[in-house]
Design an enzyme around this catalytic site. Structure first.
Site, PDB file in Angstrom:
ATOM      1  N   ASN A  30       0.866  -1.181   0.000  1.00 10.60           N
ATOM      2  CA  ASN A  30       0.000   0.000   0.000  1.00 10.60           C
ATOM      3  C   ASN A  30       0.903   1.233   0.000  1.00 10.60           C
ATOM      4  OD1 ASN A  30      -1.777   2.055   0.603  1.00 10.60           O
ATOM      5  ND2 ASN A  30      -2.292   1.315   2.664  1.00 10.60           N
ATOM      6  N   TRP A  31       0.979   1.888  -1.143  1.00 10.92           N
ATOM      7  CA  TRP A  31       1.898   3.039  -1.264  1.00 10.92           C
ATOM      8  C   TRP A  31       1.349   4.298  -0.595  1.00 10.92           C
ATOM      9  CZ3 TRP A  31       4.598   3.329  -6.765  1.00 10.92           C
ATOM     10  CH2 TRP A  31       5.436   2.214  -6.897  1.00 10.92           C
ATOM     11  N   LYS A  32       0.072   4.265  -0.213  1.00 13.12           N
ATOM     12  CA  LYS A  32      -0.573   5.445   0.388  1.00 13.12           C
ATOM     13  C   LYS A  32      -0.363   6.672  -0.518  1.00 13.12           C
ATOM     14  CE  LYS A  32      -0.153   3.254   4.826  1.00 13.12           C
ATOM     15  NZ  LYS A  32      -0.129   3.338   6.267  1.00 13.12           N
ATOM     16  N   GLU A  64      -5.356  -5.179  10.552  1.00  9.90           N
ATOM     17  CA  GLU A  64      -4.340  -4.155  10.786  1.00  9.90           C
ATOM     18  C   GLU A  64      -4.638  -3.417  12.087  1.00  9.90           C
ATOM     19  OE1 GLU A  64      -2.327  -2.849   6.876  1.00  9.90           O
ATOM     20  OE2 GLU A  64      -4.113  -1.649   7.134  1.00  9.90           O
ATOM     21  N   GLY A 110       2.570   1.992  10.858  1.00  7.29           N
ATOM     22  CA  GLY A 110       3.584   3.041  10.767  1.00  7.29           C
ATOM     23  C   GLY A 110       4.293   3.355  12.076  1.00  7.29           C
ATOM     24  N   SER A 149       3.458  -2.419  10.312  1.00  2.00           N
ATOM     25  CA  SER A 149       4.903  -2.477  10.571  1.00  2.00           C
ATOM     26  C   SER A 149       5.554  -3.796  10.153  1.00  2.00           C
ATOM     27  CB  SER A 149       5.189  -2.179  12.050  1.00  2.00           C
ATOM     28  OG  SER A 149       4.790  -0.858  12.363  1.00  2.00           O
TER      29      SER A 149
END
Ligand code: PGA
Length: 245
Positions: free
Chosen positions: A8-10, A162, A168, A207
């Site tokens: 997921n590149w966000k 998640e 993160g 993470s």
């Protein structure tokens, strides 16, 4: 079950980042697992061109519940398919928090994704305080039941657990904590879908790095990972993918 590793590149990635997809193709070759990269909307079409005839599939990070209409700034599931996407992440905690998406909204988006022919990666997960209150299973169960619409099956849905506090942050639940939630998700899927509930892939996200991926993939009922930060660089992402083998 064939594992799935999704990146997921966000809101990261410019045209120059497409080189990472080229590099990923070279690093992963004939993979025995499914690989998905979800770049921002602006890169989907080009990313799909680069990933053509490879084991890398392209996904999006959101879609609108409707097929078309007067919705300035939104993108429909049909548009994503048209641009070359095969997957879409829905109900990510960043959408639930910053865009106030409820389970009901997520479920409508999942239906839209299915109608367009996309596989939905549906995200669920508790906050730090919900875990502290001993409510993780209850919260995840509630999200799951209300975010999965009728018509969902192992062929058009993937679940991503998640924990919000792990995204993160570098904080990762213990393997026991991951297994506890994943087995309760499996049970709920079986209650809902019967035998097919056993075939739905349940990803862990939060993470994940090359250094912890093997342990996470070894956990019961973990069928892959949804990776944020560590998916941006092909070498690091390939390190995670190789742990899925
Ligand atoms: P992270 O993000 O891997 O950077 O923790 C995961 C996600 O938000 O999907």
């Amino acid at each position: 079950m064939r594992k799935l590793v999704a990146g997921n590149w966000k809101m990261y990635g410019l045209a120059s980042s497409l080189a990472e997809i080229e590099a990923l193709k070279g690093l992963t070759g004939e993979a025995a697992y499914d690989i998905v990269v979800c770049p921002p909307f602006t890169l989907i079409e080009k990313a799909a061109e680069r990933a053509k005839d490879s084991t890398v599939a392209i996904g999006a990070q959101d879609c609108h519940p409707q097929i078309s209409g007067a919705h300035t700034g939104d993108v429909s599931a049909e548009m994503l398919v048209d641009a070359g996407a095969r997957f879409v992440i829905l109900g990510h905690s960043e959408r639930r928090v910053f865009h106030h998406e409820t389970d009901a909204v997520v479920a409508t988006k999942v239906t839209a994704a299915h109608t367009a022919g996309l596989t939905a990666i549906i995200c669920v997960g508790e906050t730090r305080s919900e875990r502290g209150d001993g409510k993780a299973i209850e919260v995840v169960g509630g999200q799951l039941r209300a975010s999965v619409p009728a018509g969902a099956s192992s062929s058009n849905m993937v679940i991503a657990y998640e924990p919000v506090w792990s995204i993160g942050t570098g904080l990762v639940p213990t393997i026991e904590q991951i297994e506890e939630i994943h087995s309760s998700i499996r049970q709920m899927l079986e209650e809902r879908l019967g035998e097919d509930g056993r075939n739905v892939r349940i990803l862990y996200g939060g993470s994940v790095k090359a250094s912890n991926a093997a342990d996470i993939f070894g956990a019961a009922n973990v069928d892959g990972a949804l990776v944020g930060g560590a998916s941006l660089k092909a070498t690091e992402f390939a390190g995670i993918i190789s742990a899925a083998a």
